[in-house]
Enzyme design. Sequence first.
Site, short mmCIF file in Angstrom:
data_model
loop_
_atom_site.label_atom_id
_atom_site.label_comp_id
_atom_site.label_asym_id
_atom_site.label_seq_id
_atom_site.Cartn_x
_atom_site.Cartn_y
_atom_site.Cartn_z
N GLY A 225 0.80 -1.23 0.00
CA GLY A 225 0.00 0.00 0.00
C GLY A 225 0.82 1.27 0.00
CG ASP A 226 5.49 2.81 -0.23
OD1 ASP A 226 5.22 4.01 -0.08
OD2 ASP A 226 6.63 2.34 -0.03
NE ARG A 227 -2.26 4.90 -1.31
CZ ARG A 227 -3.26 4.59 -2.13
NH1 ARG A 227 -3.18 4.88 -3.42
NH2 ARG A 227 -4.33 3.98 -1.67
CB VAL A 228 6.51 7.36 -0.15
CG1 VAL A 228 7.81 8.12 -0.40
CG2 VAL A 228 5.68 8.08 0.92
#
EC number: 2.3.1.-
Length: 399
Positions: free
Chosen positions: A345-348
């Site tokens: 779920g990484d957004r970076v």
Amino acid sequence: MTTPRRSLLAATALATLLPLAARAQTPSPLAELIVEKKVFEFRDYRTRGGAALANGRVGYQTAGTLNAAGDNAVLITHFFTGNSHAFGRYAAGEAPGYWDSIIGPGKPIDTDRFFVVSSDTLANLNARDARTTTTGPASVNPATGRPYAMDFPVVSIRDFVEVQKLLLESLGVKKLALVAGPSMGALQAIEWACAYPDWVARAMPVIGTGEVDAWLLGWLDVWEAPIRMDPNWRNGDYYAQGRQPPMAGLSEALRIVTLHSRDRGWAREFGRRPAEGQDPARRIGDRFAVEQWLEDAASARARVSDANSFLFLTRANQLFLNEYDSRDAALKQARARWLVLPSAGDRVFPVEYGHELAAALRELGQPVAMQELKGDLGHLEGVADVAQAGEAIRALLAG
């Protein structure tokens, strides 16, 4: 009802040392590890950009014992908002380091077997925190007797590596059994493996990427924009007596980072409820609970941070693997065994960056394993819940 895990995360986010990363952890049945913060000093360093740094200081901590061959060392490299407190406690009852769940006696990175080192970076964000030691734009320039401000030399991820190498050599380290770190720490781990292949036996980049492409360059610019827009920033010249630092801009920048580093699941506990005593449906200035939480967390973090250091760190990230023609040109220099740990779920650094890194390493014939971290924390799964990859870490170090 709020789960214990979420409650602990929320409380830690308002702490003064590592509010964007560490979470209070369940006490371990294993022996408690007490560590000491030390200081490494160096002189006459020339940055990769060619600038002279007359002297510098970085803080560090260690655990375990270095063997006679000097080759059982593990280097832990920290994330953008972090410092050297990756493991252990400074005193009984104090908060543990951000990766304490995997570093210590009997843990996946076993301090009964390895000599583990973690250090503060140059231009560390936490320049105003008493437990961070760093040389950066807030430090006094010996040539002028005033803070460097924007006269501090541009530094890169490779510069962080070079200073870490000086530290390790001073400690008698000859080779790294593992270099590992989350986020910006992942970039350092990769840079280490590429720059010093004879030193690095294993590399574990967590929630990282093999390249900072144009999309990421743009995001880093978005992170720093509020600082530059704050009138108190004064082109970095805010250290003089009587001048106020750009706290509004720094807090806003940290608010962006705080939300960017989390996924949608993290925010479910807030729902759409208003902040206590407020009614956004009636008053335009009133806040929702999630807005108030983000503002409070960012403001707390800003109090121990330095705005210019934030800018120098974003540039260091932008200069990741800058000395190579391409990602693959850099990676083919390495000879490490790899464990790549992206977060689903990484957004970076979205999960595809981890898959692309692992695929590139396989294409180059390098041994690589990969495990996706799961959970609702997004980017921060690689900091707060890296223990879910404990068996994969043990397997990496067993070989």
